[in-house]
Design a protein around this motif. Structure first.
Motif, PDB file in Angstrom:
ATOM      1  N   TYR A  91     -22.739 -37.482  21.243  1.00 54.80           N
ATOM      2  CA  TYR A  91     -23.207 -38.697  20.559  1.00 54.80           C
ATOM      3  C   TYR A  91     -22.758 -38.698  19.099  1.00 54.80           C
ATOM      4  CZ  TYR A  91     -26.150 -42.052  18.222  1.00 54.80           C
ATOM      5  OH  TYR A  91     -26.577 -43.088  17.441  1.00 54.80           O
ATOM      6  N   LYS A  92     -22.962 -37.579  18.418  1.00 50.45           N
ATOM      7  CA  LYS A  92     -22.572 -37.495  17.006  1.00 50.45           C
ATOM      8  C   LYS A  92     -21.067 -37.677  16.838  1.00 50.45           C
ATOM      9  CE  LYS A  92     -26.373 -34.551  15.482  1.00 50.45           C
ATOM     10  NZ  LYS A  92     -26.730 -33.208  14.972  1.00 50.45           N
ATOM     11  N   SER A  93     -20.298 -37.114  17.756  1.00 52.23           N
ATOM     12  CA  SER A  93     -18.844 -37.243  17.704  1.00 52.23           C
ATOM     13  C   SER A  93     -18.403 -38.690  17.917  1.00 52.23           C
ATOM     14  CB  SER A  93     -18.222 -36.341  18.764  1.00 52.23           C
ATOM     15  OG  SER A  93     -16.847 -36.551  18.850  1.00 52.23           O
ATOM     16  N   LEU A  94     -18.999 -39.361  18.894  1.00 59.47           N
ATOM     17  CA  LEU A  94     -18.660 -40.765  19.156  1.00 59.47           C
ATOM     18  C   LEU A  94     -19.060 -41.654  17.980  1.00 59.47           C
ATOM     19  CD1 LEU A  94     -19.724 -41.093  22.895  1.00 59.47           C
ATOM     20  CD2 LEU A  94     -17.395 -41.246  21.985  1.00 59.47           C
ATOM     21  N   GLU A  95     -20.230 -41.401  17.416  1.00 59.39           N
ATOM     22  CA  GLU A  95     -20.699 -42.190  16.276  1.00 59.39           C
ATOM     23  C   GLU A  95     -19.774 -42.005  15.067  1.00 59.39           C
ATOM     24  OE1 GLU A  95     -24.942 -43.086  14.149  1.00 59.39           O
ATOM     25  OE2 GLU A  95     -24.441 -40.984  14.491  1.00 59.39           O
ATOM     26  N   ARG A  96     -19.384 -40.759  14.801  1.00 53.14           N
ATOM     27  CA  ARG A  96     -18.479 -40.469  13.687  1.00 53.14           C
ATOM     28  C   ARG A  96     -17.121 -41.127  13.896  1.00 53.14           C
ATOM     29  NH1 ARG A  96     -19.302 -35.365  13.517  1.00 53.14           N
ATOM     30  NH2 ARG A  96     -17.820 -34.892  15.158  1.00 53.14           N
ATOM     31  N   SER A  97     -16.599 -41.054  15.112  1.00 50.70           N
ATOM     32  CA  SER A  97     -15.315 -41.663  15.433  1.00 50.70           C
ATOM     33  C   SER A  97     -15.370 -43.176  15.238  1.00 50.70           C
ATOM     34  CB  SER A  97     -14.936 -41.319  16.866  1.00 50.70           C
ATOM     35  OG  SER A  97     -13.803 -42.015  17.265  1.00 50.70           O
ATOM     36  N   TYR A  98     -16.426 -43.795  15.737  1.00 45.72           N
ATOM     37  CA  TYR A  98     -16.575 -45.250  15.610  1.00 45.72           C
ATOM     38  C   TYR A  98     -16.684 -45.653  14.139  1.00 45.72           C
ATOM     39  CZ  TYR A  98     -18.502 -49.937  16.168  1.00 45.72           C
ATOM     40  OH  TYR A  98     -18.710 -51.289  16.097  1.00 45.72           O
ATOM     41  N   LYS A  99     -17.461 -44.910  13.366  1.00 47.95           N
ATOM     42  CA  LYS A  99     -17.628 -45.215  11.949  1.00 47.95           C
ATOM     43  C   LYS A  99     -16.297 -45.076  11.202  1.00 47.95           C
ATOM     44  CE  LYS A  99     -20.324 -44.032   7.890  1.00 47.95           C
ATOM     45  NZ  LYS A  99     -21.385 -43.206   7.318  1.00 47.95           N
ATOM     46  N   ASN A 100     -15.540 -44.042  11.516  1.00 40.87           N
ATOM     47  CA  ASN A 100     -14.240 -43.840  10.863  1.00 40.87           C
ATOM     48  C   ASN A 100     -13.263 -44.965  11.200  1.00 40.87           C
ATOM     49  OD1 ASN A 100     -15.090 -41.485   9.629  1.00 40.87           O
ATOM     50  ND2 ASN A 100     -14.226 -40.152  11.198  1.00 40.87           N
ATOM     51  N   VAL A 101     -13.271 -45.439  12.439  1.00 42.74           N
ATOM     52  CA  VAL A 101     -12.388 -46.541  12.837  1.00 42.74           C
ATOM     53  C   VAL A 101     -12.780 -47.814  12.097  1.00 42.74           C
ATOM     54  CG1 VAL A 101     -11.787 -48.067  14.771  1.00 42.74           C
ATOM     55  CG2 VAL A 101     -11.698 -45.607  15.056  1.00 42.74           C
ATOM     56  N   ILE A 102     -14.065 -48.120  12.030  1.00 45.95           N
ATOM     57  CA  ILE A 102     -14.547 -49.312  11.327  1.00 45.95           C
ATOM     58  C   ILE A 102     -14.160 -49.250   9.853  1.00 45.95           C
ATOM     59  CG2 ILE A 102     -16.630 -50.553  10.572  1.00 45.95           C
ATOM     60  CD1 ILE A 102     -15.938 -50.994  13.513  1.00 45.95           C
ATOM     61  N   THR A 103     -14.385 -48.114   9.217  1.00 41.74           N
ATOM     62  CA  THR A 103     -14.036 -47.947   7.801  1.00 41.74           C
ATOM     63  C   THR A 103     -12.541 -48.084   7.585  1.00 41.74           C
ATOM     64  OG1 THR A 103     -15.922 -46.450   7.553  1.00 41.74           O
ATOM     65  CG2 THR A 103     -14.242 -46.382   5.824  1.00 41.74           C
ATOM     66  N   HIS A 104     -11.739 -47.476   8.454  1.00 41.53           N
ATOM     67  CA  HIS A 104     -10.287 -47.548   8.336  1.00 41.53           C
ATOM     68  C   HIS A 104      -9.790 -48.981   8.490  1.00 41.53           C
ATOM     69  CE1 HIS A 104      -6.090 -46.271   8.822  1.00 41.53           C
ATOM     70  NE2 HIS A 104      -6.032 -47.167   9.787  1.00 41.53           N
ATOM     71  N   ASN A 105     -10.331 -49.705   9.456  1.00 42.64           N
ATOM     72  CA  ASN A 105      -9.869 -51.067   9.728  1.00 42.64           C
ATOM     73  C   ASN A 105     -10.295 -52.064   8.665  1.00 42.64           C
ATOM     74  OD1 ASN A 105      -8.575 -50.194  12.023  1.00 42.64           O
ATOM     75  ND2 ASN A 105     -10.204 -50.808  13.408  1.00 42.64           N
ATOM     76  N   LYS A 106     -11.290 -51.739   7.852  1.00 41.83           N
ATOM     77  CA  LYS A 106     -11.731 -52.636   6.780  1.00 41.83           C
ATOM     78  C   LYS A 106     -10.751 -52.641   5.608  1.00 41.83           C
ATOM     79  CE  LYS A 106     -16.725 -52.530   7.364  1.00 41.83           C
ATOM     80  NZ  LYS A 106     -17.990 -52.045   6.782  1.00 41.83           N
ATOM     81  N   LYS A 107     -10.004 -51.568   5.459  1.00 36.41           N
ATOM     82  CA  LYS A 107      -9.098 -51.441   4.320  1.00 36.41           C
ATOM     83  C   LYS A 107      -7.814 -52.211   4.592  1.00 36.41           C
ATOM     84  CE  LYS A 107     -11.027 -47.007   3.051  1.00 36.41           C
ATOM     85  NZ  LYS A 107     -10.793 -45.569   2.916  1.00 36.41           N
ATOM     86  N   SER A 108      -7.362 -52.935   3.587  1.00 35.70           N
ATOM     87  CA  SER A 108      -6.141 -53.729   3.753  1.00 35.70           C
ATOM     88  C   SER A 108      -4.901 -52.836   3.701  1.00 35.70           C
ATOM     89  CB  SER A 108      -6.060 -54.808   2.670  1.00 35.70           C
ATOM     90  OG  SER A 108      -5.941 -54.205   1.402  1.00 35.70           O
TER      91      SER A 108
END
Length: 148
Positions: A96-113
């Motif tokens: 669960y922690k791994s999936l949550e961290r992965s999802y958060k990193n993808v969201i943060t990465h995709n927000k940056k132009s």
């Protein structure tokens, strides 16, 4: 047991565990569990099963019918064992922690132009489960231009 590889002798020690369970004390029982515990490999199928079980049981946690997350992980682990997946509560929690961290990193990465868009393997399931969490998608952001 002794093996020879590249002209070197390698000694492999085995733990003596009594075959009769009545002869085992607590220390021996723990050692027996450690010896026979297999490494669990997460696949697409068992990860989706985990996410569906998490979705079913998280409401019980929110409604305080399950007191702690530790009990939640144990409950999910037991249900996965019924389905034939030998996974411990700690492994479930770590997944669960791994999936949550992965999802958060993808969201943060995709927000940056100026960056290529990344996809998370279970993005649709995780968006449904984690999309409303404020540590992933905060309501307000504070920066040098003020509050966004």
């Amino acid at each position: 047991m002794c093996c020879t590889t590249d002209n070197k002798n390698i000694l492999i020690t085995w733990h003596d565990i009594p075959s009769n369970a009545n002869e085992l004390n607590n220390e021996d029982m723990n050692r027996k569990e450690d010896v026979y515990r297999e490494a669990f490999s997460w696949t697409d199928t068992n990860t989706k099963l985990f996410l569906s079980l998490y979705k079913e049981n998280i409401d019980l946690f929110v409604q305080r019918k399950i007191k702690t997350k530790k009990i939640l992980w144990q409950k999910i682990s037991e249900k996965m064992k019924i389905q034939g997946y030998n996974v411990s509560a700690i492994q479930v929690e770590n997944k669960y922690k791994s999936l949550e961290r992965s999802y958060k990193n993808v969201i943060t990465h995709n927000k940056k132009s100026g960056r290529n868009r990344l996809n998370c393997p279970y993005e649709t399931e995780l968006a449904e489960l984690l999309g409303g969490k404020h540590n992933i998608k905060p309501l307000l952001l504070s920066g040098n231009k003020g509050i966004i």
